[in-house]
Scaffold this motif. Structure first.
Motif, PDB file in Angstrom:
ATOM      1  N   LYS A  97       0.769  -1.280  -0.064  1.00  4.63           N
ATOM      2  CA  LYS A  97       0.189  -0.076  -0.154  1.00  4.63           C
ATOM      3  C   LYS A  97       0.854   1.324  -0.014  1.00  4.63           C
ATOM      4  N   ALA A  98       1.788   1.443   0.624  1.00  4.89           N
ATOM      5  CA  ALA A  98       2.854   2.350   0.958  1.00  4.89           C
ATOM      6  C   ALA A  98       3.498   2.674  -0.666  1.00  4.89           C
ATOM      7  N   GLN A  99       3.874   1.525  -0.989  1.00  2.94           N
ATOM      8  CA  GLN A  99       4.646   1.728  -2.309  1.00  2.94           C
ATOM      9  C   GLN A  99       3.558   2.214  -3.548  1.00  2.94           C
ATOM     10  N   MET A 100       2.343   1.643  -3.428  1.00  2.71           N
ATOM     11  CA  MET A 100       1.236   2.128  -4.547  1.00  2.71           C
ATOM     12  C   MET A 100       1.168   3.639  -4.337  1.00  2.71           C
ATOM     13  N   LYS A 101       1.114   4.158  -3.010  1.00  2.20           N
ATOM     14  CA  LYS A 101       0.734   5.458  -2.655  1.00  2.20           C
ATOM     15  C   LYS A 101       1.909   6.179  -3.330  1.00  2.20           C
TER      16      LYS A 101
END
Length: 242
Positions: A97-101
């Motif tokens: 999730k952090a990477q996609m954000k």
């Protein structure tokens, strides 16, 4: 007012830097020789043909560089298992999730330029890692297709390992078209890559341009300590037990 109290952090280990420059040299050499192999110029020479075997030498440079390109790529795969967190293979699959954000943030800043928000990464950002995953897959295709095209002209066992690729594309000519097209994708990637490196170096001031030479990057002290304490580059990890 932004802080000017910067901390220097060692990010790119020497093997990663060697890989980068060897890879860059191989790409330039392969693209240049590949272009002339596809579009050989007609040089008029009244001298002895035995002393004008330039096209054969050009192909030899292309084939030798292909072996170096493959060996360098295999070494990078190995280093993704034993190198530091900035070289780790998990960074190249931005699925959290952090990477996609972060992917969304980078796209709005770098591509759409709809807002100004400097990326706070000591390693690559998630879009860069994802891009390098794509170029890695293109590398595998170029290696497989290149050696498949070379196999009929070689008695060596290694190119024969890729002879099965030609039937998948119907003919050598079809495969040659795809091989040549991917060459242009690498050329486009190089221009975009150089532009973005200079852009981030100028906007963020983290030393991204010189980091691939010396290995060091710079970041505001508080942010550098937080970033350096993470597991995967740019992603939080559980604190270790005392």
């Amino acid at each position: 007012m932004p802080s000017h109290d910067y901390q220097r952090v060692y990010v790119w280990q020497q093997p990663v830097r060697w890989f980068h420059w060897i890879n860059a040299l191989c790409i330039v050499t392969l693209c240049t020789t590949g272009y002339f192999i596809a579009h050989p110029p007609a040089f008029m020479n009244s001298g002895e043909a035995a002393f004008s075997f330039w096209f054969g030498k050009l192909r030899l440079v292309h084939f030798v560089t292909a072996y170096v390109f493959l060996g360098n790529f295999m070494f990078r795969l190995y280093w993704s298992l034993v190198g530091n967190k900035y070289a780790n293979w998990r960074n190249f699959f931005p699925l959290s999730k952090a990477q996609m954000k972060q992917v969304v943030d980078v796209m709005t800043v770098d591509v759409l330029q709809s807002r100004y928000k400097p990326m706070r990464n000591l390693g690559h950002n998630s879009v860069a890692y994802f891009t390098y995953t794509g170029t890695g897959l293109l590398t595998l295709f170029q290696v497989a297709s290149g050696f498949a095209l070379y196999a009929p002209m070689s008695d060596h066992w290694f190119p024969q390992l890729f002879a099965w690729v030609v039937p998948l594309f119907g003919s050598e000519q079809n495969l040659r078209v795809f091989h040549y097209a991917v060459t242009w994708l690498f050329g486009i990637f190089v221009f975009i890559h150089v532009y973005l490196v200079m852009y981030h170096d100028y906007v963020e001031g983290h030393g991204v341009l010189t980091s691939i030479i010396g290995g060091w990057k710079f970041m505001e002290k508080g942010k550098a300590q937080a970033e350096h304490a993470t597991g995967i580059s740019g992603l939080p990890t559980k604190p270790s037990k005392p």
